[in-house]
Write an enzyme that holds these catalytic residues in place. Structure first.
Site, PDB file in Angstrom:
ATOM      1  N   ASP A  21       0.832  -1.206   0.000  1.00  0.00           N
ATOM      2  CA  ASP A  21       0.000   0.000   0.000  1.00  0.00           C
ATOM      3  C   ASP A  21       0.871   1.262   0.000  1.00  0.00           C
ATOM      4  OD1 ASP A  21      -2.289   1.509   0.024  1.00  0.00           O
ATOM      5  OD2 ASP A  21      -2.731   1.204   2.144  1.00  0.00           O
ATOM      6  N   ASN A  69     -10.624  -2.552  -6.318  1.00  0.00           N
ATOM      7  CA  ASN A  69      -9.774  -1.685  -7.142  1.00  0.00           C
ATOM      8  C   ASN A  69     -10.350  -1.423  -8.537  1.00  0.00           C
ATOM      9  OD1 ASN A  69      -6.602  -2.899  -5.804  1.00  0.00           O
ATOM     10  ND2 ASN A  69      -7.801  -1.114  -5.216  1.00  0.00           N
TER      11      ASN A  69
HETATM   12  C1  FPP Z   1      -1.756   0.278  -3.376  1.00  0.00           C
HETATM   13  O1  FPP Z   1      -1.310   1.607  -3.457  1.00  0.00           O
HETATM   14  C2  FPP Z   1      -1.271  -0.542  -4.451  1.00  0.00           C
HETATM   15  C3  FPP Z   1      -2.063  -1.117  -5.430  1.00  0.00           C
HETATM   16  C4  FPP Z   1      -3.511  -0.929  -5.498  1.00  0.00           C
HETATM   17  C5  FPP Z   1      -1.508  -1.954  -6.480  1.00  0.00           C
HETATM   18  C6  FPP Z   1      -0.217  -2.647  -6.194  1.00  0.00           C
HETATM   19  C7  FPP Z   1       0.456  -2.827  -7.479  1.00  0.00           C
HETATM   20  C8  FPP Z   1       1.775  -2.766  -7.709  1.00  0.00           C
HETATM   21  C9  FPP Z   1       2.780  -2.666  -6.631  1.00  0.00           C
HETATM   22  C10 FPP Z   1       2.299  -2.797  -9.089  1.00  0.00           C
HETATM   23  C11 FPP Z   1       1.916  -3.972  -9.940  1.00  0.00           C
HETATM   24  C12 FPP Z   1       2.114  -5.286  -9.323  1.00  0.00           C
HETATM   25  C13 FPP Z   1       2.645  -6.378  -9.909  1.00  0.00           C
HETATM   26  C14 FPP Z   1       2.601  -7.668  -9.171  1.00  0.00           C
HETATM   27  C15 FPP Z   1       3.292  -6.347 -11.213  1.00  0.00           C
HETATM   28  P1  FPP Z   1      -2.424   2.736  -3.529  1.00  0.00           P
HETATM   29  O2  FPP Z   1      -2.589   3.125  -4.943  1.00  0.00           O
HETATM   30  O3  FPP Z   1      -3.666   2.280  -2.842  1.00  0.00           O
HETATM   31  O4  FPP Z   1      -1.715   3.858  -2.694  1.00  0.00           O
HETATM   32  P2  FPP Z   1      -2.434   5.015  -1.858  1.00  0.00           P
HETATM   33  O5  FPP Z   1      -3.188   4.341  -0.769  1.00  0.00           O
HETATM   34  O6  FPP Z   1      -1.273   5.817  -1.369  1.00  0.00           O
HETATM   35  O7  FPP Z   1      -3.300   5.772  -2.816  1.00  0.00           O
END
Ligand code: FPP
Length: 246
Positions: A21, A69
Site C-alpha cells: 500500500d 480496485n
Molecule cells: C496500493 O497503493 C497498491 C495497489 C492498489 C496496487 C499494487 C500494485 C503494484 C505494486 C504494481 C503492480 C504489481 C505487480 C505484481 C506487477 P495505492 O494506490 O492504494 O496507494 P495510496 O493508498 O497511497 O493511494
C-alpha cells in the site's frame, strides 16, 4: 552483524503475505501522477520477491489488485493491468533463474484477456519450479472467495457428494482459491494503514500482523529483513499459554 545475518533461517514464516500500500501517496509526495507510484511499486515487488526466495521463504503472496480496485479511475486500472503484463513479460527470466513458481488467486476471469493470457503462460512455464511459490492476488476479495467456497460446498452437500457433518477446516481450505497454500504466518502492510482490507480473512486466523509506515515504493530488502526479525521475536501461542509452549 548486518540485518540479514540476524535472521534465523530456521524460524522464517512459511507463508508471508503482503498488502502493498502507498503507491499513490508516494507519487503525490514526489509530485508525480499516481501511475508513477505503481511503476515504482513494481521495483519493490521485484526486490522483495528476490530477497524472499534468497532467504528461504517458501510461500509469498502479494495483494496486487483487489475486487474493489476495479472502481478506481479507468486510466489507473488500465495502467495497473499494463504494468502487470509488462512485469510478467520482463520477470519471467527472474522467476526461472530463481526457481520460483507463479500462482494467482482471485476472480481471474475478470482480468483483461491479454493479462489473463500472459498470467496463464507464466504460470504454465514456471509450474515445475519449487524454491518458492509466488502468488499474486488479482481481482481478489476474501469475502467473494468465502462466498464461492460456501456455494461449492452447498452444491456438493445437495448432490450427496459430501455430508454437512464432514465439513471441517481441511474441507474448507480445499475449496478456497488458496487451496494449495498453508495458512499465513506473517502479514505485512505498508503505508501506515492498519487494516486488512478484505485480504485472506480465513487464512490469517493466526498470522502475526506487521504494520510499517514505509510507503510500498520505498519498501526494500532491509525493510523486509526488519519485519522478519520482528516476527522472529514474537511468541506465537496459537491460543495456548507461554508455559505450555516452553
Ligand atoms: C496500493 O497503493 C497498491 C495497489 C492498489 C496496487 C499494487 C500494485 C503494484 C505494486 C504494481 C503492480 C504489481 C505487480 C505484481 C506487477 P495505492 O494506490 O492504494 O496507494 P495510496 O493508498 O497511497 O493511494
Amino acid at each position: 552483524m548486518n540485518l540479514k545475518e540476524q535472521i534465523n533461517t530456521d524460524k522464517l514464516p512459511n507463508h508471508l503475505a503482503i498488502i502493498m500500500d502507498g503507491n499513490g501517496r508516494w507519487a503525490k509526495q514526489q509530485g508525480f501522477l499516481r501511475v508513477i507510484g505503481h511503476e515504482n511499486g513494481t521495483k519493490s515487488v521485484r526486490e522483495v520477491v528476490e530477497a524472499s526466495a534468497e532467504i528461504g521463504i517458501k510461500h509469498l503472496t502479494l495483494y496486487a489488485f483487489s475486487t474493489e480496485n476495479w472502481n478506481r479511475p479507468k486510466i489507473e486500472v488500465q495502467t495497473l493491468m499494463k504494468l502487470l503484463v509488462k512485469s510478467l513479460k520482463k520477470e519471467i527470466k527472474t522467476l526461472q533463474d530463481n526457481d520460483i513458481k507463479l500462482n494467482a488467486i482471485g476472480c481471474l476471469n475478470d482480468l483483461p484477456k491479454k493479462a489473463k493470457e500472459e498470467l496463464e503462460e507464466v504460470i504454465e512455464k514456471t509450474k515445475n519450479n519449487s524454491r518458492m511459490i509466488l502468488t499474486l492476488a488479482l481481482s481478489y476479495g476474501s469475502r467473494e472467495e468465502l462466498i464461492n467456497m460456501v456455494k461449492k460446498l452447498s452444491e456438493k452437500v445437495k448432490n450427496n457428494i459430501i455430508s454437512s457433518d464432514s465439513i471441517d477446516e481441511s474441507i474448507i481450505n480445499k475449496h478456497l482459491y488458496t487451496q494449495n497454500l498453508p495458512d499465513v504466518d506473517l502479514l505485512i502492510r505498508t503505508s501506515g494503514e492498519q487494516r486488512i482490507s478484505n485480504f485472506l480473512l480465513w487464512q490469517i486466523a493466526y498470522a502475526e500482523l506487521y504494520f510499517t509506515s514505509i510507503l510500498w515504493p520505498d519498501f526494500k530488502k532491509h525493510d523486509l529483513y526488519t519485519a522478519l526479525i520482528d516476527y522472529q521475536n514474537r511468541e506465537r501461542r496459537f491460543g495456548k499459554t507461554s508455559e505450555q509452549l516452553s
